[in-house]
Design a protein around this motif. Structure first.
Motif, PDB file in Angstrom:
ATOM      1  N   GLY A 112      18.922  34.772  39.151  1.00  0.00           N
ATOM      2  CA  GLY A 112      19.403  33.500  39.666  1.00  0.00           C
ATOM      3  C   GLY A 112      19.527  33.551  41.175  1.00  0.00           C
ATOM      4  N   SER A 113      20.627  33.083  41.682  1.00  0.00           N
ATOM      5  CA  SER A 113      20.859  33.020  43.134  1.00  0.00           C
ATOM      6  C   SER A 113      21.334  34.362  43.667  1.00  0.00           C
ATOM      7  CB  SER A 113      21.878  31.927  43.452  1.00  0.00           C
ATOM      8  OG  SER A 113      21.434  30.670  42.995  1.00  0.00           O
ATOM      9  N   ILE A 114      20.487  35.356  43.544  1.00  0.00           N
ATOM     10  CA  ILE A 114      20.880  36.726  43.872  1.00  0.00           C
ATOM     11  C   ILE A 114      21.142  36.917  45.353  1.00  0.00           C
ATOM     12  CG2 ILE A 114      19.773  37.771  41.872  1.00  0.00           C
ATOM     13  CD1 ILE A 114      17.376  38.385  43.688  1.00  0.00           C
ATOM     14  N   PHE A 115      20.567  36.057  46.189  1.00  0.00           N
ATOM     15  CA  PHE A 115      20.780  36.173  47.627  1.00  0.00           C
ATOM     16  C   PHE A 115      22.257  35.953  47.986  1.00  0.00           C
ATOM     17  CE2 PHE A 115      21.510  31.701  48.310  1.00  0.00           C
ATOM     18  CZ  PHE A 115      20.836  31.106  47.253  1.00  0.00           C
ATOM     19  N   SER A 116      22.986  35.297  47.088  1.00  0.00           N
ATOM     20  CA  SER A 116      24.380  34.956  47.356  1.00  0.00           C
ATOM     21  C   SER A 116      25.363  36.045  46.917  1.00  0.00           C
ATOM     22  CB  SER A 116      24.748  33.654  46.642  1.00  0.00           C
ATOM     23  OG  SER A 116      24.657  33.811  45.241  1.00  0.00           O
ATOM     24  N   ILE A 117      24.840  37.100  46.291  1.00  0.00           N
ATOM     25  CA  ILE A 117      25.720  38.136  45.759  1.00  0.00           C
ATOM     26  C   ILE A 117      26.196  39.071  46.867  1.00  0.00           C
ATOM     27  CG2 ILE A 117      25.905  40.109  44.198  1.00  0.00           C
ATOM     28  CD1 ILE A 117      23.833  38.750  42.423  1.00  0.00           C
ATOM     29  N   ASN A 118      27.478  39.342  46.883  1.00  0.00           N
ATOM     30  CA  ASN A 118      28.044  40.333  47.799  1.00  0.00           C
ATOM     31  C   ASN A 118      28.322  41.616  47.014  1.00  0.00           C
ATOM     32  OD1 ASN A 118      28.024  38.597  50.078  1.00  0.00           O
ATOM     33  ND2 ASN A 118      29.768  37.523  49.189  1.00  0.00           N
ATOM     34  N   ASP A 119      29.504  41.764  46.517  1.00  0.00           N
ATOM     35  CA  ASP A 119      29.850  42.960  45.747  1.00  0.00           C
ATOM     36  C   ASP A 119      29.373  42.846  44.306  1.00  0.00           C
ATOM     37  OD1 ASP A 119      33.154  43.476  47.238  1.00  0.00           O
ATOM     38  OD2 ASP A 119      31.118  43.770  48.012  1.00  0.00           O
ATOM     39  N   MET A 120      29.022  43.979  43.744  1.00  0.00           N
ATOM     40  CA  MET A 120      28.792  44.078  42.297  1.00  0.00           C
ATOM     41  C   MET A 120      29.627  45.233  41.771  1.00  0.00           C
ATOM     42  SD  MET A 120      24.770  43.235  41.679  1.00  0.00           S
ATOM     43  CE  MET A 120      25.048  42.977  39.918  1.00  0.00           C
ATOM     44  N   GLY A 121      30.098  45.069  40.556  1.00  0.00           N
ATOM     45  CA  GLY A 121      30.987  46.097  40.043  1.00  0.00           C
ATOM     46  C   GLY A 121      30.969  46.213  38.538  1.00  0.00           C
ATOM     47  N   TRP A 122      31.641  47.241  38.093  1.00  0.00           N
ATOM     48  CA  TRP A 122      31.815  47.494  36.664  1.00  0.00           C
ATOM     49  C   TRP A 122      33.308  47.488  36.354  1.00  0.00           C
ATOM     50  CZ3 TRP A 122      28.008  47.593  33.139  1.00  0.00           C
ATOM     51  CH2 TRP A 122      26.699  47.778  33.603  1.00  0.00           C
ATOM     52  N   TYR A 123      33.633  46.823  35.285  1.00  0.00           N
ATOM     53  CA  TYR A 123      34.987  46.784  34.768  1.00  0.00           C
ATOM     54  C   TYR A 123      34.926  47.188  33.295  1.00  0.00           C
ATOM     55  CZ  TYR A 123      36.320  44.093  38.911  1.00  0.00           C
ATOM     56  OH  TYR A 123      36.558  43.692  40.201  1.00  0.00           O
TER      57      TYR A 123
ATOM     58  N   ALA B 143      29.460  40.217  39.330  1.00  0.00           N
ATOM     59  CA  ALA B 143      28.784  39.912  40.592  1.00  0.00           C
ATOM     60  C   ALA B 143      29.623  38.885  41.335  1.00  0.00           C
ATOM     61  CB  ALA B 143      27.383  39.367  40.341  1.00  0.00           C
ATOM     62  N   GLU B 144      29.965  39.239  42.567  1.00  0.00           N
ATOM     63  CA  GLU B 144      30.804  38.367  43.384  1.00  0.00           C
ATOM     64  C   GLU B 144      29.964  37.669  44.445  1.00  0.00           C
ATOM     65  OE1 GLU B 144      34.059  37.732  43.355  1.00  0.00           O
ATOM     66  OE2 GLU B 144      34.709  39.096  41.769  1.00  0.00           O
ATOM     67  N   THR B 145      30.098  36.337  44.509  1.00  0.00           N
ATOM     68  CA  THR B 145      29.542  35.590  45.622  1.00  0.00           C
ATOM     69  C   THR B 145      30.708  35.121  46.485  1.00  0.00           C
ATOM     70  OG1 THR B 145      29.613  33.473  44.469  1.00  0.00           O
ATOM     71  CG2 THR B 145      27.648  34.824  44.150  1.00  0.00           C
ATOM     72  N   TRP B 146      30.420  34.314  47.487  1.00  0.00           N
ATOM     73  CA  TRP B 146      31.496  33.861  48.368  1.00  0.00           C
ATOM     74  C   TRP B 146      32.513  32.996  47.645  1.00  0.00           C
ATOM     75  CZ3 TRP B 146      32.104  36.543  52.448  1.00  0.00           C
ATOM     76  CH2 TRP B 146      30.992  37.056  53.139  1.00  0.00           C
ATOM     77  N   ASP B 147      32.066  32.323  46.597  1.00  0.00           N
ATOM     78  CA  ASP B 147      32.979  31.359  45.992  1.00  0.00           C
ATOM     79  C   ASP B 147      33.111  31.491  44.477  1.00  0.00           C
ATOM     80  OD1 ASP B 147      30.685  28.474  45.945  1.00  0.00           O
ATOM     81  OD2 ASP B 147      30.463  30.556  45.313  1.00  0.00           O
ATOM     82  N   TYR B 148      32.500  32.510  43.896  1.00  0.00           N
ATOM     83  CA  TYR B 148      32.603  32.608  42.442  1.00  0.00           C
ATOM     84  C   TYR B 148      32.408  34.044  42.000  1.00  0.00           C
ATOM     85  CZ  TYR B 148      32.635  30.529  37.790  1.00  0.00           C
ATOM     86  OH  TYR B 148      32.991  30.165  36.521  1.00  0.00           O
ATOM     87  N   SER B 149      32.916  34.294  40.790  1.00  0.00           N
ATOM     88  CA  SER B 149      32.803  35.616  40.191  1.00  0.00           C
ATOM     89  C   SER B 149      32.068  35.466  38.857  1.00  0.00           C
ATOM     90  CB  SER B 149      34.196  36.198  39.954  1.00  0.00           C
ATOM     91  OG  SER B 149      34.115  37.509  39.465  1.00  0.00           O
ATOM     92  N   TYR B 150      30.963  36.182  38.723  1.00  0.00           N
ATOM     93  CA  TYR B 150      30.136  36.061  37.533  1.00  0.00           C
ATOM     94  C   TYR B 150      30.272  37.314  36.674  1.00  0.00           C
ATOM     95  CZ  TYR B 150      27.960  32.181  39.996  1.00  0.00           C
ATOM     96  OH  TYR B 150      27.740  31.004  40.659  1.00  0.00           O
ATOM     97  N   TRP B 151      30.323  37.100  35.366  1.00  0.00           N
ATOM     98  CA  TRP B 151      30.514  38.199  34.425  1.00  0.00           C
ATOM     99  C   TRP B 151      29.414  38.226  33.385  1.00  0.00           C
ATOM    100  CZ3 TRP B 151      34.431  41.663  35.087  1.00  0.00           C
ATOM    101  CH2 TRP B 151      35.452  41.290  35.952  1.00  0.00           C
ATOM    102  N   GLY B 152      29.043  39.435  32.977  1.00  0.00           N
ATOM    103  CA  GLY B 152      28.166  39.579  31.842  1.00  0.00           C
ATOM    104  C   GLY B 152      28.963  39.562  30.550  1.00  0.00           C
TER     105      GLY B 152
END
Length: 115
Positions: A26-37, A97-106
């Motif tokens: 998707g809009s991968i250019f907007s992703i900053n941090d990525m992480g595992w929880y 995956a964190e963008t400037w304004d949202y947090s996306y989860w698998g």
């Protein structure tokens, strides 16, 4: 919009290793941090490791020295190498995956560590 899909979970004996993968689309250019929880049964979701766009990493104290997070921006993929796994680390592992304004989860991938 960003989508993240985890893979690599499974059953492993205590002391064993697994590598989790998370592919972003998707809009991968907007992703900053990525992480595992991870979230164990009856417990709250907790941070395992996070990696910034520039490669800076942060780990939960409980996994330092055993887990390694890495990121391949060309493949839009983040990995979690888990070594010396413990039974208490049985949980559903989620990619974030964190963008400037949202947090996306698998949807998560189940890791079961047998004793």
């Amino acid at each position: 919009q960003v989508q993240v899909v985890e893979s690599g979970g499974g059953l492993v004996q205590a002391g064993g290793s697994l590598r989790l993968s998370c592919v972003a689309s998707g809009s991968i250019f907007s992703i900053n941090d990525m992480g595992w929880y991870r979230q164990a049964p009856g417990k709250q979701r907790e941070l395992v490791a996070v990696i910034s766009n520039g490669g800076n990493t942060n780990y939960a104290d409980s996994v330092k020295g055993r887990f390694t997070i890495s990121r391949d921006n060309a493949k839009n993929t983040v990995y979690l190498q888990m070594n010396s796994l413990k039974p208490e680390e049985t949980a559903v592992y989620y990619c974030n995956a964190e963008t400037w304004d949202y947090s996306y989860w698998g949807k998560g991938t189940l890791v079961t560590v047998s004793s």
